[in-house]
Design a protein around this motif. Sequence first.
Motif, PDB file in Angstrom:
ATOM      1  N   GLY A 154       0.866  -1.177   0.000  1.00  0.00           N
ATOM      2  CA  GLY A 154       0.000   0.000   0.000  1.00  0.00           C
ATOM      3  C   GLY A 154       0.896   1.217   0.000  1.00  0.00           C
ATOM      4  N   LYS A 155       0.587   2.195   0.817  1.00  0.00           N
ATOM      5  CA  LYS A 155       1.425   3.377   0.893  1.00  0.00           C
ATOM      6  C   LYS A 155       2.698   3.067   1.677  1.00  0.00           C
ATOM      7  CE  LYS A 155      -2.161   6.920   0.511  1.00  0.00           C
ATOM      8  NZ  LYS A 155      -2.803   8.089   1.137  1.00  0.00           N
ATOM      9  N   PRO A 156       3.875   3.310   1.070  1.00  0.00           N
ATOM     10  CA  PRO A 156       5.116   3.079   1.809  1.00  0.00           C
ATOM     11  C   PRO A 156       5.311   4.128   2.898  1.00  0.00           C
ATOM     12  CG  PRO A 156       5.568   4.022  -0.359  1.00  0.00           C
ATOM     13  CD  PRO A 156       4.105   3.727  -0.313  1.00  0.00           C
ATOM     14  N   LEU A 157       6.252   3.862   3.787  1.00  0.00           N
ATOM     15  CA  LEU A 157       6.541   4.759   4.899  1.00  0.00           C
ATOM     16  C   LEU A 157       7.066   6.101   4.382  1.00  0.00           C
ATOM     17  CD1 LEU A 157       6.921   4.969   8.063  1.00  0.00           C
ATOM     18  CD2 LEU A 157       9.281   4.263   7.639  1.00  0.00           C
ATOM     19  N   ASN A 158       6.688   7.183   5.039  1.00  0.00           N
ATOM     20  CA  ASN A 158       7.263   8.487   4.729  1.00  0.00           C
ATOM     21  C   ASN A 158       8.654   8.543   5.354  1.00  0.00           C
ATOM     22  OD1 ASN A 158       8.001  11.126   4.370  1.00  0.00           O
ATOM     23  ND2 ASN A 158       6.198  12.024   5.345  1.00  0.00           N
ATOM     24  N   GLU A 191      15.243  -1.178   8.598  1.00  0.00           N
ATOM     25  CA  GLU A 191      14.173  -1.483   9.556  1.00  0.00           C
ATOM     26  C   GLU A 191      12.848  -1.771   8.863  1.00  0.00           C
ATOM     27  OE1 GLU A 191      15.258   0.909  13.642  1.00  0.00           O
ATOM     28  OE2 GLU A 191      14.278   2.003  12.022  1.00  0.00           O
ATOM     29  N   ASN A 192      12.606  -1.069   7.753  1.00  0.00           N
ATOM     30  CA  ASN A 192      11.349  -1.225   7.037  1.00  0.00           C
ATOM     31  C   ASN A 192      11.485  -2.366   6.021  1.00  0.00           C
ATOM     32  OD1 ASN A 192       9.593  -0.462   4.485  1.00  0.00           O
ATOM     33  ND2 ASN A 192       8.619   0.514   6.253  1.00  0.00           N
ATOM     34  N   GLU A 193      10.706  -3.407   6.228  1.00  0.00           N
ATOM     35  CA  GLU A 193      10.852  -4.603   5.388  1.00  0.00           C
ATOM     36  C   GLU A 193      10.655  -4.297   3.910  1.00  0.00           C
ATOM     37  OE1 GLU A 193       9.148  -9.183   4.993  1.00  0.00           O
ATOM     38  OE2 GLU A 193       8.170  -7.755   6.338  1.00  0.00           O
ATOM     39  N   GLU A 194       9.668  -3.458   3.602  1.00  0.00           N
ATOM     40  CA  GLU A 194       9.373  -3.161   2.196  1.00  0.00           C
ATOM     41  C   GLU A 194      10.526  -2.420   1.530  1.00  0.00           C
ATOM     42  OE1 GLU A 194       5.199  -3.035   0.246  1.00  0.00           O
ATOM     43  OE2 GLU A 194       5.470  -1.333   1.574  1.00  0.00           O
ATOM     44  N   PHE A 195      11.089  -1.413   2.202  1.00  0.00           N
ATOM     45  CA  PHE A 195      12.230  -0.680   1.661  1.00  0.00           C
ATOM     46  C   PHE A 195      13.436  -1.600   1.500  1.00  0.00           C
ATOM     47  CE2 PHE A 195      10.751   3.706   3.386  1.00  0.00           C
ATOM     48  CZ  PHE A 195       9.967   3.882   2.258  1.00  0.00           C
ATOM     49  N   ASN A 196      13.635  -2.461   2.479  1.00  0.00           N
ATOM     50  CA  ASN A 196      14.784  -3.355   2.433  1.00  0.00           C
ATOM     51  C   ASN A 196      14.679  -4.328   1.255  1.00  0.00           C
ATOM     52  OD1 ASN A 196      17.253  -4.471   3.483  1.00  0.00           O
ATOM     53  ND2 ASN A 196      16.051  -6.173   4.270  1.00  0.00           N
ATOM     54  N   LEU A 197      13.480  -4.849   1.031  1.00  0.00           N
ATOM     55  CA  LEU A 197      13.276  -5.777  -0.078  1.00  0.00           C
ATOM     56  C   LEU A 197      13.395  -5.062  -1.425  1.00  0.00           C
ATOM     57  CD1 LEU A 197      10.338  -7.968   1.263  1.00  0.00           C
ATOM     58  CD2 LEU A 197      12.758  -8.557   1.114  1.00  0.00           C
ATOM     59  N   LEU A 198      12.954  -3.799  -1.485  1.00  0.00           N
ATOM     60  CA  LEU A 198      13.079  -3.024  -2.721  1.00  0.00           C
ATOM     61  C   LEU A 198      14.552  -2.752  -3.016  1.00  0.00           C
ATOM     62  CD1 LEU A 198      11.906  -1.451  -5.071  1.00  0.00           C
ATOM     63  CD2 LEU A 198      11.511   0.485  -3.526  1.00  0.00           C
ATOM     64  N   GLN A 199      15.296  -2.377  -1.982  1.00  0.00           N
ATOM     65  CA  GLN A 199      16.732  -2.156  -2.134  1.00  0.00           C
ATOM     66  C   GLN A 199      17.415  -3.434  -2.624  1.00  0.00           C
ATOM     67  OE1 GLN A 199      19.758  -0.162   0.868  1.00  0.00           O
ATOM     68  NE2 GLN A 199      19.480  -2.288   1.478  1.00  0.00           N
ATOM     69  N   ALA A 200      17.028  -4.564  -2.048  1.00  0.00           N
ATOM     70  CA  ALA A 200      17.621  -5.847  -2.437  1.00  0.00           C
ATOM     71  C   ALA A 200      17.241  -6.222  -3.869  1.00  0.00           C
ATOM     72  CB  ALA A 200      17.171  -6.941  -1.468  1.00  0.00           C
ATOM     73  N   ALA A 201      15.984  -5.945  -4.248  1.00  0.00           N
ATOM     74  CA  ALA A 201      15.543  -6.265  -5.612  1.00  0.00           C
ATOM     75  C   ALA A 201      16.339  -5.474  -6.648  1.00  0.00           C
ATOM     76  CB  ALA A 201      14.050  -5.968  -5.760  1.00  0.00           C
ATOM     77  N   LEU A 202      16.600  -4.202  -6.346  1.00  0.00           N
ATOM     78  CA  LEU A 202      17.373  -3.354  -7.257  1.00  0.00           C
ATOM     79  C   LEU A 202      18.871  -3.636  -7.153  1.00  0.00           C
ATOM     80  CD1 LEU A 202      15.577   0.088  -6.702  1.00  0.00           C
ATOM     81  CD2 LEU A 202      15.170  -1.581  -8.510  1.00  0.00           C
ATOM     82  N   ASP A 203      19.302  -4.193  -6.003  1.00  0.00           N
ATOM     83  CA  ASP A 203      20.713  -4.489  -5.702  1.00  0.00           C
ATOM     84  C   ASP A 203      21.569  -3.221  -5.773  1.00  0.00           C
ATOM     85  OD1 ASP A 203      22.888  -5.940  -4.939  1.00  0.00           O
ATOM     86  OD2 ASP A 203      23.163  -6.992  -6.836  1.00  0.00           O
TER      87      ASP A 203
END
Length: 623
Positions: free
Chosen positions: A439-443, A454-466
């Motif tokens: 949904g809406k990501p963290l501000n 700390e934020n799982e969604e940001f961490n997974l996005l960072q990992a996906a982009l590498d």
Amino acid sequence: MQSSQNTQNYSEDAIRTLDWKEHIRKRPGMYIGKLGDGTFADDGIYVLLKEVMDNSIDEFMMGNGKKIEVTLSEDGRVTVRDFGRGIPLGKVIDVASKMNTGAKYDSKAFKKSVGLNGVGIKAVNALSTMFNVQAYRDGQTKRVEFCRGEVVTDHEITMSPDKNGTFIEFTPDTTIFENYKFQEEYIETLLKNYTYLNKGLAIVFNGRVFQSKNGLLDLLNENMDSEPLYPVIQLADEDLEIAITHGNQYGEEYYTFVNGQHTTQGGTHLIAFREAYVKTIREFYNKNFDVSDIRTGIIAAISIKIEEPVFESQTKTKLGSKDMGPEGPSVRNYVLDMITEKLDNFLHKNADSADILHKKILESEKERKAISGIKKLARDRAKKVSLHNKKLRDCRTHYTSNKEEKLDSSIFITEGDSASGSITKARNVNSQAVFSLKGKPLNSYGLTRKVVYENEEFNLLQAALDIEDGLETLRYNHVIIATDADVDGMHIRLLLLTFFLQFFPELVKNGHLYILQTPLFRVRNKKKTYYCYSEEERDQAVKKVGAKPEITRFKGLGEISPDEFKHFIGKDIRLEQVRLKKDVPVKDLLSFYMGKNTPDRQDFIIDNLVIEEDLVKEIEAIK
């Protein structure tokens, strides 16, 4: 029986040899990379201009001609006039239409040239409906006109009062570059880079003059969006020029060049610089600082000259050469020796800069240690999830591959299952990946890098982009934000922009971040269907359809069926590149995006980021 049939099909008659222009037109990607329509800075029409410019730049580097005139007409015609020696009049046709023909095979004439394969200008000729070349030498001139590589008119040599040099004009072939349109700002960036790397050269583009007195220092000043922490350090010797500073930002920002060619994907010279810089800093401060602490926030430009450079593709975006030349030292040792000596000397002589740099490193070290625990947990979590990451539907070809198709590699960041479902079903599985948000990501405005872990969604996005350790491992050339054309969609877009601008600004500055445009309306009758991206397009479609049109307003991406969606993310995809304007610090931009609401906020967003004009009303609603 089957084997015999296959053998008959694969007979001598099946073997054919394409002539040079047929091969270029049949396999243009081998020569200029991707095609495109001018939407992206690496699209083929800009490569055509670059190939012509490279020849003129090589003339300047050899000491011939201090001015190059470039024009772009409204009809897409490009002209380039240099004042070098001019092509020898008896060889004009050969140079423009015979493969493996050119002066650059004589290393004495062009020792450190950009193009050594004699292909570039021939590719421009073959891929243009109109390609004219005119050489001026010692009071005489010779002009030859081509169409798609074929000679149309071979003019006789005549007398001419014009100065020595070469004039080339071309119009890209619309059957290859469909619906193309040159973006002037991409051309300006290309031309400005030439002037930064060639002090004393003036390039006149449609009447505007670009010139640089300070080389790479001017380049950094042009591209930095805030004041550097300390004055830019400039180091130079015969074949290597470097400019270095730091900013209050995350990530690493590099501009690298080989013989004047912008190597957007780096290569051996960038690897050597990063290693040499870390080694020199550690030795100067006599402390084994962590690599990330030394380099985070760095902004640097590297320009190197190499004999007979080897690139990893025809488009020359990544240097593969390991040596400076056939008889020269290795690139690594050359860069290491130069930086070790000259950067060390500079820091000893400039204590103020050395103190500021030391403080920056210590601050980075303090932050890194503060989040080391959560960082390790996040990495472990990302590794486990990567095996079955439900958020990521990956593609086969990545930006890190050696295939030419890597330039098309894209990832769509979508909101919700319905939108990601439509894109996933319609996408090209070879080059298009999908990452789905809950949904809406963290501000993340005002937060530190800690939130990325700390934020799982940001961490997974960072990992996906590498991209945790920089852009060298970036897996997708195009990172595309695909949100609904409504208030919530715009808000999610702003939250994602905040995330990237705050923690990965180099992704934006290197032109990898985009916004997907999707149609707002569908207008159709039983015979025709039109997809419209604005109310104006809708009104025009209604007139074309005639009586009793069926008009659908798409409120969300999930409302568009996969069969329809494939039209919007295929060859006719409409993307807006997110670009930062000069003199607009990222921190100021972020404060307007996600800080307190101010009366100026809407205007500032519209003025400083390229967004869909049709969504201005939605931005207004967010205020």
